[in-house]
Design a protein around this motif. Structure first.
Motif, PDB file in Angstrom:
ATOM      1  N   ARG A 109       4.504   0.331   3.017  1.00  0.00           N
ATOM      2  CA  ARG A 109       5.560   0.036   2.055  1.00  0.00           C
ATOM      3  C   ARG A 109       6.190  -1.311   2.364  1.00  0.00           C
ATOM      4  O   ARG A 109       6.357  -2.160   1.509  1.00  0.00           O
ATOM      5  CB  ARG A 109       6.633   1.127   2.087  1.00  0.00           C
ATOM      6  N   SER A 110       6.528  -1.502   3.634  1.00  0.00           N
ATOM      7  CA  SER A 110       7.117  -2.755   4.083  1.00  0.00           C
ATOM      8  C   SER A 110       7.064  -2.795   5.596  1.00  0.00           C
ATOM      9  O   SER A 110       7.494  -1.836   6.260  1.00  0.00           O
ATOM     10  CB  SER A 110       8.578  -2.871   3.613  1.00  0.00           C
ATOM     11  N   ASN A 111       6.526  -3.891   6.144  1.00  0.00           N
ATOM     12  CA  ASN A 111       6.472  -4.073   7.590  1.00  0.00           C
ATOM     13  C   ASN A 111       5.808  -2.871   8.255  1.00  0.00           C
ATOM     14  O   ASN A 111       4.633  -2.620   8.065  1.00  0.00           O
ATOM     15  CB  ASN A 111       7.879  -4.346   8.139  1.00  0.00           C
TER      16      ASN A 111
END
Length: 524
Positions: A95-97
């Motif tokens: 999703r993110s990082n």
């Protein structure tokens, strides 16, 4: 917090200005995510954390789907004779990082394995002909089984460790649960290459796991075999066109939970009216029911008030919900087996339809009813849409919106009525909200209805607020009515019939759920 994040250590201190050593400067980017936390690594800790655990492993109960998965796999190998079939569950998606989206295994993997919910990313089901049974199959599930308490994985691996993501099955438990042989994922490559040759080729479900696809291609190259992976995707989709009894039972559960979600939305609709992002209040109420009663929502909920209802896939859901408007709610609960419902109702926010809203709504309802009336075994799937369009075109002609007659518009060279309903009337439904998407046209759109098929009936009319070709009183009105339909031996069953569809029924239903103290304002 994502299960892939590391817990911050209480021993961390504020950063200070210290010289950067050569070793620090050389630290690769991939490992720098660990800089934010400290994990214990002393010999004393490792010895201590490995002790004092109850190591009893209970017997596992067979999964409900194991009663039907053998027949599904047998049918697949008959469709693709001489093929070792590789069905990845799929990896986690970032999703993110270092945080991931909630995990959902691939549909074909679920269908042939019997697993569901968020179980075992990165695992692979391998299905091939059983030489001991003519037309039969054998299957092996390759996954990463539970690690021991004395391994670093137990406490230090944020992707697989039991301390981080919960307890996984042992090999023995997995075999008891699925009724097939289960092996460690590290054995997959050798298993794929075994006995490949003139009598056995290798095929992988495309678009699910790039790493597994690369492994399969390497094994093919080394063993001088090739296969058409699109044929596997096609076969898996077409096999799901007719649902078995287990699937139908799961669809009933999904629809029943979805109806409860709609009831909860109506009860709490006053909260949405008072909120600047009332559409998200609706979305959140439905999501709560979906998560509590099932695995979650089967697709992004559409909670579209006013003119937003004229945007077909409005999932931003950031608008206000106002008295006097309609709100179009397109939502479905996905149960733990991952079968999903797909239901739409268009409701008057204040509890009563205005005359203009009612006129549009009843035209759409008439189109839906006409589609229901013709749906039965032997009818072409495409005829459902054609029947609904006849009703839609007739009403648009009566309202003076078409440049000619309804008959002229319905001709292939016309289609003017589609300006106000550009989508289709029906799609198959099951493990995917748009199920069986890789099926051939002759097996889907041009096919005859057969008992066991499950699909939607969902006509609509959408008059955008900037549409200068419609009367001002109709602008900003969008209506869709969608039900989930099971083909029976002599007709169809509306699985979502318990959710009111007719104007008077909707108004009475909303009033009953919201209670006598809730005003039911007549929209202007």
């Amino acid at each position: 917090m994502s299960t892939h994040s590391s817990t911050e250590s209480t021993e961390n201190t504020a950063p200070t200005s210290t010289p950067v050593t050569t070793a620090q400067a050389a630290q690769d980017l991939a490992s720098r995510g660990e800089n934010r936390s400290q994990r214990p690594s002393s010999d004393a800790f490792r010895e201590f954390i490995a002790s004092g655990w109850d190591e009893t492993v209970p017997d596992a109960s067979p999964r409900p789907a194991t009663a039907v998965t053998p027949a599904r796999r047998d049918a697949l190998v008959r469709r693709l004779p001489g093929t070792r079939i590789v069905l990845p569950a799929g990896p986690l998606k970032v999703r993110s990082n270092d945080t991931d989206f909630p995990y959902r295994p691939d549909t074909s993997f679920v269908y042939y394995s019997g697993l569901g919910t968020d179980e075992e990313p990165d695992s692979v089901l391998v299905v091939e002909p059983d030489p001991q049974r003519d037309g039969g199959s054998k299957a092996v599930w390759f996954f990463r089984p539970r690690a021991g308490f004395d391994t670093p994985e137990f406490y230090a691996d944020s992707r697989y460790g039991e301390m981080w993501v919960g307890r996984r099955l042992t090999l023995t438990e997995a075999e008891q649960a699925l009724g097939i042989e289960c092996r460690h994922i590290d054995e997959l490559r050798d298993a794929l290459a075994k006995n490949l040759g003139d009598q056995l080729t290798l095929s992988v479900m495309p678009g699910v796991d790039a790493a597994v696809e690369e492994m399969v291609q390497q094994v093919r190259t080394e063993n001088h075999v090739q296969a058409d992976d699109s044929a596997l995707a096609e076969a898996a989709s077409e096999q799901r066109l007719v649902k078995d009894e287990y699937e139908i039972s799961q669809m009933r559960e999904a629809v029943d939970a979805t109806i409860r979600g709609f009831e909860d939305v109506v009860r709490r609709l006053p909260e949405a009216i008072g909120h600047r992002r009332g559409e998200r209040v609706i979305e959140g109420v439905f999501a709560r029911t979906a998560r509590a009663d099932g695995n979650g929502v089967g697709y992004g909920t559409i909670a579209a008030a006013g003119d937003h209802a004229c945007t077909l896939h409005w999932v931003r859901n950031d608008g206000a919900v106002r008295e006097g408007d309609l709100v179009l709610i397109d939502a479905g609960v996905e149960v733990d087996s991952l079968y999903t419902a797909d239901v739409t109702r268009t409701l008057p926010v204040g509890g009563r339809f205005s005359p203009a809203q009612r006129r549009v709504y009843e035209a759409v309802l008439e189109a839906a009813d006409a589609a229901f009336a013709v749906a039965r075994p032997g009818v072409l799937f495409r005829d459902i849409h054609a029947t609904a369009m006849q009703v839609i075109a007739r009403h648009l002609e009566e309202w003076g919106l078409l440049p000619g007659t309804a008959e002229e518009s319905l001709a292939p060279e016309g289609q003017h009525h589609r300006r106000w309903m550009v989508h289709g009337t029906s799609h198959h439904l099951g493990l995917d909200v748009h199920d069986c998407a890789q099926a051939r046209r002759e097996m889907y759109l041009d096919a005859e209805l057969r008992p066991g098929m499950v699909f939607t009936i969902e006509p609509g009319l959408y008059f955008k607020e900037n549409d200068l070709l419609v009367p001002e009183e109709l602008r900003g009105i969008g209506v869709r009515i969608e039900d989930d339909v099971l083909v029976t031996a002599d007709g169809v069953e509306n699985l979502s019939a318990a959710l009111p569809r007719r104007v008077e029924e909707i108004e009475a239903w909303m009033a009953a759920l919201r209670g006598p103290s809730t005003p039911t304002t007549l929209a202007p």
